[in-house]
Motif scaffolding. Structure first.
Motif, mmCIF file in Angstrom:
data_model
loop_
_atom_site.group_PDB
_atom_site.id
_atom_site.type_symbol
_atom_site.label_atom_id
_atom_site.label_comp_id
_atom_site.label_asym_id
_atom_site.label_seq_id
_atom_site.Cartn_x
_atom_site.Cartn_y
_atom_site.Cartn_z
ATOM 1 N N VAL A 39 0.866 -1.175 0.000
ATOM 2 C CA VAL A 39 0.000 0.000 0.000
ATOM 3 C C VAL A 39 0.906 1.229 0.000
ATOM 4 O O VAL A 39 1.801 1.356 0.841
ATOM 5 N N MET A 40 0.691 2.097 -0.981
ATOM 6 C CA MET A 40 1.540 3.276 -1.175
ATOM 7 C C MET A 40 0.763 4.537 -0.846
ATOM 8 O O MET A 40 -0.440 4.618 -1.089
ATOM 9 N N SER A 41 1.475 5.517 -0.364
ATOM 10 C CA SER A 41 0.844 6.816 -0.181
ATOM 11 C C SER A 41 0.866 7.601 -1.496
ATOM 12 O O SER A 41 1.812 7.507 -2.284
ATOM 13 N N ALA A 42 -0.213 8.327 -1.752
ATOM 14 C CA ALA A 42 -0.339 9.152 -2.965
ATOM 15 C C ALA A 42 -0.884 10.505 -2.514
ATOM 16 O O ALA A 42 -2.084 10.771 -2.602
ATOM 17 N N PRO A 43 0.026 11.358 -2.007
ATOM 18 C CA PRO A 43 -0.418 12.550 -1.261
ATOM 19 C C PRO A 43 -1.380 13.456 -2.024
ATOM 20 O O PRO A 43 -2.280 14.027 -1.415
ATOM 21 N N ASP A 44 -1.211 13.584 -3.347
ATOM 22 C CA ASP A 44 -2.112 14.492 -4.063
ATOM 23 C C ASP A 44 -3.236 13.728 -4.774
ATOM 24 O O ASP A 44 -3.833 14.240 -5.723
ATOM 25 N N SER A 45 -3.501 12.495 -4.282
ATOM 26 C CA SER A 45 -4.614 11.684 -4.815
ATOM 27 C C SER A 45 -4.414 11.259 -6.271
ATOM 28 O O SER A 45 -5.389 11.006 -6.982
ATOM 29 N N ARG A 46 -3.163 11.212 -6.680
ATOM 30 C CA ARG A 46 -2.851 10.682 -8.014
ATOM 31 C C ARG A 46 -1.526 9.935 -7.905
ATOM 32 O O ARG A 46 -0.732 10.179 -6.997
ATOM 33 N N PHE A 47 -1.265 9.029 -8.834
ATOM 34 C CA PHE A 47 0.091 8.485 -8.942
ATOM 35 C C PHE A 47 0.424 8.246 -10.400
ATOM 36 O O PHE A 47 -0.443 8.031 -11.243
ATOM 37 N N VAL A 48 1.720 8.334 -10.667
ATOM 38 C CA VAL A 48 2.270 8.108 -11.999
ATOM 39 C C VAL A 48 2.775 6.677 -12.042
ATOM 40 O O VAL A 48 3.354 6.191 -11.069
ATOM 41 N N VAL A 49 2.548 5.978 -13.166
ATOM 42 C CA VAL A 49 2.991 4.583 -13.264
ATOM 43 C C VAL A 49 3.502 4.267 -14.669
ATOM 44 O O VAL A 49 2.925 4.714 -15.658
ATOM 45 N N PHE A 145 6.699 4.023 -9.890
ATOM 46 C CA PHE A 145 5.654 4.956 -9.488
ATOM 47 C C PHE A 145 6.253 6.310 -9.175
ATOM 48 O O PHE A 145 7.411 6.402 -8.768
ATOM 49 N N LEU A 148 3.375 13.587 -8.239
ATOM 50 C CA LEU A 148 3.411 14.865 -8.952
ATOM 51 C C LEU A 148 3.327 16.067 -8.005
ATOM 52 O O LEU A 148 3.398 17.221 -8.486
#
Lengths: 324, 324
Positions: A39-49, A145, A148
């Motif tokens: 489980v990863m944190s995605a602070p701005d509610s998005r992730f790059v993959v 990952f 942004l």
């Protein structure tokens, strides 16, 4: 003389136990390796993959690449794809399939290379999951990952006429290194470890550019912060990749041959440098240097002439089938 | 008779153009395939990630599995790892390496299988990125993502004495299908397509359980909502995977042989069913059925006796080297 441990000899669990402590930890993992998923944190509610595979034969030769090189390059090439969006790399997952008679040190070396590339190129990025399997063909599949930090991703499609075209990182060095290895790193046409060792001594920079490249990962975020309008990582050579920005953006890229340097710099792939466009007047950040401008039209111009060389490398049409 | 198009014959770009329209779209993609990376939405500022590879030889035989089966199983096995955290699958990235002389229809079939598995098992989940490469060994590497919708992930470590042990999905069916294929799907010891076709007709359910399993993906979220204290997906068989929950949680799992059924149900892997523990008195959700209880101690009990069979499958020690 004792034989080295092999994967078949010690089995999957013991192999994992030897690799695991070598892997870099991610600063962004909420649940790390060991469960069904991380489980990863995605602070701005998005992730790059992004995902990219390296295959023994078409992508590397074991006579030339040390295990550490393989892990390093697998990480670096994926980190560059994250950086090219203007993102900070946060984590990797890594699936490796290797022949059962491989020495365990092969996987230990790959793990060390993954760690050292993350530490050097993207501190805070670590391995949060993976899969080990057996295969006749050594295969390394990495998914990377990025975060942004609230910014818009920098796509290929945003270049506008008047923008400055700039590059950060080497041009054509990885291809020059590969040419050198094919020229003087073989014996009777076969990749040879001793010959490669000599080249590592005589031409360390060119060989490293091919086997363990150091793309300017941090410059991806700097470009985004400076307002880059388009960006990509140079995996297939400047000419082909510049055309990709041109096509996605509906413009032409006009490059200055003197600023680029050599013909190899135009066509050689695998540098994983960053090509970006910036609004006119931008103070270019980090290692970026201007090599041209965006103009109306389509395709690629070099010194004002349309440049039509195809470039790139098609794995299905162009791999000789050689491994070594 | 015209020859089918091969990957070498049409090259990478044309192959991509034929695969791309077949892939499922993700409802959660902000930037889909086509740039250096995709950008995904992560509404609760976290994402779940898992990766798993399928290799020609140890993981599948081309005489038995149709291309559609391969895509289906690659998706299903990864979706199950996302579901086992209590998450909703949102997207996959897929790297495929195939021999250059493969028919293009191989990759088209894999793409169709990926799509149909996503549509059937996890609607809204799609493919947001990938990589095509060439290899002597057909290899499919999938990384899958999921969304926890604000809930805590369901780990392996939360089982407490008194909890109910429950399973959703088939037990031992995938292993029974594999045993059937090895028994009656071979000719002179080699996997045989005609023999497998006969088995598909005579024993469609068992064969499908092995070649294209249908794990209860939606039950992962239902389990989390019902308060599951631990969960995993059954990839190595009930016995081995139950021990993993026991070890991670510092408890023992006590199972009821009659509720489990057969010995094959205890030891057979690859069902990708969900094993979970729930607080006593929980009304079991979805397809979950009780098969035992969590007790103090360690390891696995069956009808009150410690069950010590090893189970599982070590790819390095146990793959015969056969492909076919």
């Amino acid at each position: 003389m004792t034989q080295p441990d092999t994967l078949r000899g010690i089995g999957e669990s013991a192999t994992l136990a030897r690799i695991f402590p070598r892997l870099p930890q991610s600063d962004h993992a909420l649940v790390g390796p060991g469960d069904d998923s991380a489980v990863m944190s995605a602070p701005d509610s998005r992730f790059v993959v992004t995902t990219d595979m390296m295959i023994h034969g078409p992508d590397f030769r074991l006579a030339w690449s040390a295990p550490h090189d393989l892990g390093w390059k697998a990480a670096a090439s994926n980190l560059a794809d994250v950086a090219a969006m203007g993102a900070t790399p946060t984590a990797l997952v890594v699936a490796i399939a290797a022949p059962a008679d491989s020495p365990v040190s092969l996987l230990e070396g790959i793990a060390d290379g993954l760690r050292d590339a993350c530490l050097a190129l993207a501190p805070g990025c670590g391995v949060v999951g993976g899969d080990l399997s057996v295969s006749d063909t050594l295969t390394i599949a990495v998914t990377a990952f990025g975060d942004l930090s609230g910014r818009a991703p920098v796509l290929r499609s945003g270049a506008r006429p008047g923008d400055v075209v700039a590059v950060s990182g080497a041009l054509g060095r990885a291809a020059a290194g590969l040419a050198l290895l094919f020229e003087r790193g073989t014996v009777d046409g076969q990749p040879d470890a001793s010959a490669a060792a000599s080249l590592r001594a005589s031409d360390p920079d060119l060989v490293a550019a091919q086997l363990a490249p150091t793309p300017p990962i941090a410059d991806g975020v700097l470009a985004a912060q400076a307002g880059a309008t388009a960006m990509l990582d140079l995996s297939d050579g400047l000419a082909l990749d510049a055309r990709r920005i041109a096509q996605a953006s509906g413009v032409a890229l006009s490059l200055d041959a003197a600023a680029i340097g050599s013909r190899e710099a135009l066509d050689g792939g695998e540098d994983h440098s960053l090509l970006a466009t910036f609004p006119p007047g931008t103070s270019l950040p980090g290692g970026f240097r201007a090599i041209g401008t965006v103009v109306a039209g389509s395709g690629l111009l070099v010194d004002g002439q349309h440049y039509e060389e195809r470039g790139g490398w098609d794995p299905y049409e162009q791999w000789s089938g050689g491994r070594g």
